[in-house]
Write a protein that holds these residues in place. Structure first.
Motif, short mmCIF file in Angstrom:
data_model
loop_
_atom_site.label_atom_id
_atom_site.label_comp_id
_atom_site.label_asym_id
_atom_site.label_seq_id
_atom_site.Cartn_x
_atom_site.Cartn_y
_atom_site.Cartn_z
N LEU A 51 -24.27 -125.84 9.36
CA LEU A 51 -25.14 -124.67 9.33
C LEU A 51 -24.52 -123.54 10.14
CD1 LEU A 51 -28.64 -126.30 9.91
CD2 LEU A 51 -27.33 -126.06 7.79
N SER A 52 -24.75 -122.32 9.67
CA SER A 52 -24.29 -121.13 10.36
C SER A 52 -25.45 -120.17 10.58
CB SER A 52 -23.21 -120.41 9.55
OG SER A 52 -22.09 -121.24 9.32
N CYS A 53 -25.34 -119.38 11.62
CA CYS A 53 -26.33 -118.36 11.91
C CYS A 53 -25.59 -117.13 12.42
CB CYS A 53 -27.33 -118.84 12.94
SG CYS A 53 -28.45 -117.58 13.59
N THR A 87 -33.06 -122.42 6.96
CA THR A 87 -32.26 -122.92 5.85
C THR A 87 -32.64 -124.38 5.64
OG1 THR A 87 -30.02 -123.12 4.93
CG2 THR A 87 -30.26 -123.53 7.29
N TYR A 92 -23.31 -122.18 15.20
CA TYR A 92 -23.07 -123.23 14.21
C TYR A 92 -23.79 -124.52 14.62
CZ TYR A 92 -19.21 -120.09 13.09
OH TYR A 92 -18.45 -118.98 12.77
N CYS A 125 -32.49 -120.98 13.32
CA CYS A 125 -31.73 -120.41 14.44
C CYS A 125 -32.70 -119.68 15.35
CB CYS A 125 -30.69 -119.45 13.86
SG CYS A 125 -29.67 -118.58 15.05
N VAL A 160 -29.77 -114.80 10.76
CA VAL A 160 -29.70 -115.21 9.37
C VAL A 160 -28.94 -116.52 9.26
CG1 VAL A 160 -29.00 -114.59 7.04
CG2 VAL A 160 -29.78 -112.81 8.62
N GLU A 161 -29.63 -117.56 8.83
CA GLU A 161 -29.04 -118.88 8.68
C GLU A 161 -28.48 -119.08 7.28
OE1 GLU A 161 -32.97 -119.51 11.07
OE2 GLU A 161 -32.28 -118.37 9.32
N SER A 162 -27.51 -119.97 7.19
CA SER A 162 -26.96 -120.37 5.91
C SER A 162 -26.35 -121.76 6.06
CB SER A 162 -25.92 -119.37 5.41
OG SER A 162 -24.83 -119.29 6.32
N GLY A 163 -26.00 -122.36 4.92
CA GLY A 163 -25.29 -123.63 4.96
C GLY A 163 -26.12 -124.85 4.63
#
Length: 114
Positions: A20-22, A108, A79, A95, A5-8
């Motif tokens: 970005l984070s995963c 993302t 990241y 990711c 799950v990616e975000s950012g």
């Protein structure tokens, strides 16, 4: 079941930065080769960066010196620090994990305005 799950992602002006984070689950994260890919509209998916379990890294020439990939094995987190962003970095960032790169997140969106 493997989940990435990616975000950012977001909208940023040229020259700006994003991180970005995963978060990964369902895999042996600390032993996994992890990657970031991106896909811009009308273009093929591109490998951006990868990090080995021993934290060896490799980058696409298009991002080397601007992007940094890292991992936190205690948190199962991957990241991507992106600096000096340019409009050509606009893409959906994914990711990826697995020995055959078979596991994917949903992506993302990163949009860089000029």
């Amino acid at each position: 079941q493997v989940q990435l799950v990616e975000s950012g992602g977001g909208l940023v002006q040229a020259g700006g930065s994003l991180r970005l984070s995963c978060v990964a689950s369902g895999i042996n994260f600390e032993e996994s080769l992890m990657r970031w890919y991106r896909q811009a509209p009308g273009k093929e998916r591109e490998l951006v960066a990868m990090i080995s379990p021993s934290t060896n890294t490799n980058y696409s020439p298009s991002v080397r010196g601007r992007f940094t990939i890292s991992r936190d094995n205690d948190k199962n987190m991957l990241y991507l620090q992106m600096n000096m962003l340019q409009p050509e970095d606009t893409a959906l960032y994914f990711c990826n994990a697995g020995i055959y790169a078979q596991y994917w997140g949903q992506g993302t969106q990163v949009t860089v305005s000029s």
